[in-house]
Design a protein around this motif. Sequence first.
Motif, PDB file in Angstrom:
ATOM      1  N   GLY A   1       5.793   2.530  11.617  1.00 30.02           N
ATOM      2  CA  GLY A   1       4.898   1.743  10.770  1.00 30.02           C
ATOM      3  C   GLY A   1       3.905   2.647  10.067  1.00 30.02           C
ATOM      4  O   GLY A   1       3.948   3.874  10.173  1.00 30.02           O
ATOM      5  N   THR A   2       2.992   2.038   9.348  1.00 31.55           N
ATOM      6  CA  THR A   2       1.993   2.780   8.605  1.00 31.55           C
ATOM      7  C   THR A   2       0.693   2.879   9.380  1.00 31.55           C
ATOM      8  O   THR A   2       0.485   2.205  10.397  1.00 31.55           O
ATOM      9  N   VAL A   3      -0.202   3.682   8.861  1.00 27.60           N
ATOM     10  CA  VAL A   3      -1.539   3.808   9.434  1.00 27.60           C
ATOM     11  C   VAL A   3      -2.250   2.459   9.408  1.00 27.60           C
ATOM     12  O   VAL A   3      -2.863   2.036  10.394  1.00 27.60           O
ATOM     13  N   GLY A   4      -2.160   1.756   8.266  1.00 27.91           N
ATOM     14  CA  GLY A   4      -2.814   0.459   8.161  1.00 27.91           C
ATOM     15  C   GLY A   4      -2.297  -0.529   9.188  1.00 27.91           C
ATOM     16  O   GLY A   4      -3.071  -1.223   9.850  1.00 27.91           O
ATOM     17  N   GLY A   5      -0.980  -0.576   9.344  1.00 27.48           N
ATOM     18  CA  GLY A   5      -0.381  -1.466  10.334  1.00 27.48           C
ATOM     19  C   GLY A   5      -0.731  -1.069  11.752  1.00 27.48           C
ATOM     20  O   GLY A   5      -0.928  -1.927  12.620  1.00 27.48           O
ATOM     21  N   ALA A   6      -0.830   0.244  11.991  1.00 24.60           N
ATOM     22  CA  ALA A   6      -1.166   0.732  13.328  1.00 24.60           C
ATOM     23  C   ALA A   6      -2.567   0.301  13.740  1.00 24.60           C
ATOM     24  O   ALA A   6      -2.812  -0.061  14.895  1.00 24.60           O
ATOM     25  N   LEU A   7      -3.502   0.330  12.788  1.00 23.94           N
ATOM     26  CA  LEU A   7      -4.858  -0.134  13.091  1.00 23.94           C
ATOM     27  C   LEU A   7      -4.888  -1.647  13.245  1.00 23.94           C
ATOM     28  O   LEU A   7      -5.578  -2.172  14.132  1.00 23.94           O
ATOM     29  N   PHE A   8      -4.169  -2.334  12.392  1.00 22.68           N
ATOM     30  CA  PHE A   8      -4.136  -3.801  12.389  1.00 22.68           C
ATOM     31  C   PHE A   8      -3.819  -4.340  13.782  1.00 22.68           C
ATOM     32  O   PHE A   8      -4.433  -5.302  14.257  1.00 22.68           O
ATOM     33  N   MET A   9      -2.849  -3.708  14.455  1.00 24.36           N
ATOM     34  CA  MET A   9      -2.405  -4.209  15.760  1.00 24.36           C
ATOM     35  C   MET A   9      -2.723  -3.250  16.901  1.00 24.36           C
ATOM     36  O   MET A   9      -2.240  -3.434  18.025  1.00 24.36           O
ATOM     37  N   ASN A  10      -3.569  -2.233  16.635  1.00 23.35           N
ATOM     38  CA  ASN A  10      -3.845  -1.218  17.651  1.00 23.35           C
ATOM     39  C   ASN A  10      -2.529  -0.765  18.290  1.00 23.35           C
ATOM     40  O   ASN A  10      -2.301  -0.921  19.495  1.00 23.35           O
ATOM     41  N   ALA A  11      -1.659  -0.213  17.460  1.00 19.04           N
ATOM     42  CA  ALA A  11      -0.323   0.186  17.900  1.00 19.04           C
ATOM     43  C   ALA A  11      -0.400   1.216  19.021  1.00 19.04           C
ATOM     44  O   ALA A  11      -1.329   2.028  19.089  1.00 19.04           O
ATOM     45  N   GLY A  12       0.598   1.170  19.879  1.00 19.08           N
ATOM     46  CA  GLY A  12       0.638   2.128  20.969  1.00 19.08           C
ATOM     47  C   GLY A  12       2.039   2.311  21.498  1.00 19.08           C
ATOM     48  O   GLY A  12       2.944   1.518  21.216  1.00 19.08           O
TER      49      GLY A  12
ATOM     50  N   GLN B   1       0.817  -1.220   0.000  1.00 15.96           N
ATOM     51  CA  GLN B   1       0.000   0.000   0.000  1.00 15.96           C
ATOM     52  C   GLN B   1       0.849   1.267   0.000  1.00 15.96           C
ATOM     53  O   GLN B   1       0.392   2.327   0.423  1.00 15.96           O
ATOM     54  N   LYS B   2       2.078   1.140  -0.500  1.00 15.18           N
ATOM     55  CA  LYS B   2       2.998   2.268  -0.394  1.00 15.18           C
ATOM     56  C   LYS B   2       2.553   3.496  -1.188  1.00 15.18           C
ATOM     57  O   LYS B   2       3.047   4.603  -0.942  1.00 15.18           O
ATOM     58  N   GLN B   3       1.614   3.325  -2.136  1.00 20.11           N
ATOM     59  CA  GLN B   3       1.147   4.488  -2.901  1.00 20.11           C
ATOM     60  C   GLN B   3      -0.004   5.231  -2.203  1.00 20.11           C
ATOM     61  O   GLN B   3      -0.410   6.298  -2.658  1.00 20.11           O
ATOM     62  N   PHE B   4      -0.502   4.666  -1.101  1.00 21.93           N
ATOM     63  CA  PHE B   4      -1.584   5.326  -0.359  1.00 21.93           C
ATOM     64  C   PHE B   4      -0.977   6.167   0.764  1.00 21.93           C
ATOM     65  O   PHE B   4      -0.903   5.738   1.914  1.00 21.93           O
ATOM     66  N   GLN B   5      -0.541   7.385   0.409  1.00 22.06           N
ATOM     67  CA  GLN B   5       0.216   8.224   1.337  1.00 22.06           C
ATOM     68  C   GLN B   5      -0.526   9.494   1.766  1.00 22.06           C
ATOM     69  O   GLN B   5      -0.031  10.250   2.591  1.00 22.06           O
ATOM     70  N   ASN B   6      -1.700   9.724   1.228  1.00 25.72           N
ATOM     71  CA  ASN B   6      -2.357  11.015   1.434  1.00 25.72           C
ATOM     72  C   ASN B   6      -2.796  11.236   2.881  1.00 25.72           C
ATOM     73  O   ASN B   6      -3.336  10.345   3.533  1.00 25.72           O
ATOM     74  N   ILE B   7      -2.551  12.455   3.364  1.00 21.10           N
ATOM     75  CA  ILE B   7      -3.013  12.889   4.684  1.00 21.10           C
ATOM     76  C   ILE B   7      -3.713  14.230   4.491  1.00 21.10           C
ATOM     77  O   ILE B   7      -3.134  15.153   3.914  1.00 21.10           O
TER      78      ILE B   7
ATOM     79  N   SER C   1      -3.805   4.419   4.350  1.00 18.50           N
ATOM     80  CA  SER C   1      -3.160   3.307   5.046  1.00 18.50           C
ATOM     81  C   SER C   1      -1.662   3.222   4.860  1.00 18.50           C
ATOM     82  O   SER C   1      -0.949   2.711   5.722  1.00 18.50           O
ATOM     83  N   GLY C   2      -1.138   3.716   3.739  1.00 19.56           N
ATOM     84  CA  GLY C   2       0.292   3.629   3.493  1.00 19.56           C
ATOM     85  C   GLY C   2       1.095   4.773   4.076  1.00 19.56           C
ATOM     86  O   GLY C   2       2.326   4.748   4.037  1.00 19.56           O
ATOM     87  N   ALA C   3       0.420   5.765   4.633  1.00 20.89           N
ATOM     88  CA  ALA C   3       1.123   6.885   5.251  1.00 20.89           C
ATOM     89  C   ALA C   3       1.780   6.434   6.552  1.00 20.89           C
ATOM     90  O   ALA C   3       1.220   5.631   7.304  1.00 20.89           O
ATOM     91  N   ALA C   4       2.963   6.930   6.823  1.00 17.34           N
ATOM     92  CA  ALA C   4       3.648   6.600   8.078  1.00 17.34           C
ATOM     93  C   ALA C   4       2.891   7.255   9.231  1.00 17.34           C
ATOM     94  O   ALA C   4       2.546   8.441   9.162  1.00 17.34           O
ATOM     95  N   ILE C   5       2.647   6.497  10.292  1.00 18.76           N
ATOM     96  CA  ILE C   5       1.922   7.049  11.429  1.00 18.76           C
ATOM     97  C   ILE C   5       2.713   8.181  12.082  1.00 18.76           C
ATOM     98  O   ILE C   5       2.142   9.113  12.644  1.00 18.76           O
ATOM     99  N   ILE C   6       4.055   8.133  11.952  1.00 19.97           N
ATOM    100  CA  ILE C   6       4.880   9.240  12.444  1.00 19.97           C
ATOM    101  C   ILE C   6       4.539  10.521  11.693  1.00 19.97           C
ATOM    102  O   ILE C   6       4.428  11.600  12.290  1.00 19.97           O
ATOM    103  N   ASP C   7       4.352  10.425  10.372  1.00 23.24           N
ATOM    104  CA  ASP C   7       4.008  11.605   9.577  1.00 23.24           C
ATOM    105  C   ASP C   7       2.635  12.144   9.942  1.00 23.24           C
ATOM    106  O   ASP C   7       2.401  13.357   9.891  1.00 23.24           O
TER     107      ASP C   7
END
Length: 316
Positions: free
Chosen positions: A131-142, A87-93, A104-110
């Motif tokens: 990680g990315t937004v998608g990954g952060a939701l996948f595992m409820n990152a914290g 999902q690296k092309q899904f970067q829009n914020i 989902s491909g945007a870095a959660i840091i960004d």
Amino acid sequence: MINIEHVYQEITHITAEKNIMLDELLKNHTYTRLGGKADILVTPETFSEVQELVKLARRENIPFTLLGNGSNMIVKDGGIRGIVMSQKQFQNIRVESGTIFAQSGAAIIDVSRRALKERLTGLEFACGIPGTVGGALFMNAGAYGGEIKDVLEEAVVVDREGTLLTLPAEDLDLEYRTSNIPDKGYIVLEAKFKLQPGKYEDIKVIMDDLTYKRESKQPLEYPSCGSVFKRPPGYFAGKLIQDSELQGKGIGGAEVSTKHAGFIVNKNNATATEYISVIELVQKTVKDKFGVFLEREVKIIGEDADAETVKSVKQN
């Protein structure tokens, strides 16, 4: 047996040929720099392309794997059969009235940095999550006392049938480092974060402090998958590993970080086989010494490889 040429031709009807790669080494697409070849790696550009890829895989019974950006996973040396989607092309914020919409491909840091710029508070904890937004939701990152479920309002996902859905956060069953996203087979495409107005200086102070803690304590100089293990009830994984005198212990090119015991680093062109062996060594040692089993936070996917394939992956 998958007819790769046929699948390739079908995918060219969905997305541009520049977005399709054959026999692509996944070690070039993961944070750990681990992983064998994907039969077909696809990087779609639109949500509708994702829907069509899912429908194609379902219709023709083709294995389908979501790679995300490969930040919290280990791909085995045998690689992955069928279609692998990045999902690296899904970067829009974008920001609308105090709400951040992040693909989902945007870095959660960004995303956390954009929140700072917009003077919105609530995502400071995410400034150090690799990680990315998608990954952060996948595992409820914290991290540092905050987690995704604290700020997520809703998510746009594609289900196993290729249907586009918008789901409220409560429908994702977000708990400590888990969600129902893998069980439901959802592919996250966009997240909606509801934040609160704050003062730029106050938000920046918190983010600067957390960034310092991350950079001073985590082994960012080497590829890794981040924190490998979940926190066991009543303990800290890193402390158990440290007290087991495992820091600096390794197999091949992978070893337990001397800087942070909760990290395993790819120090010298490790293979996935070596990296996973270190994980298993840590689990066994801590269990034998303290009676505590360390559950993996990182996901392991893909196929095992024979010795020749492992050697080929290492050389490439």
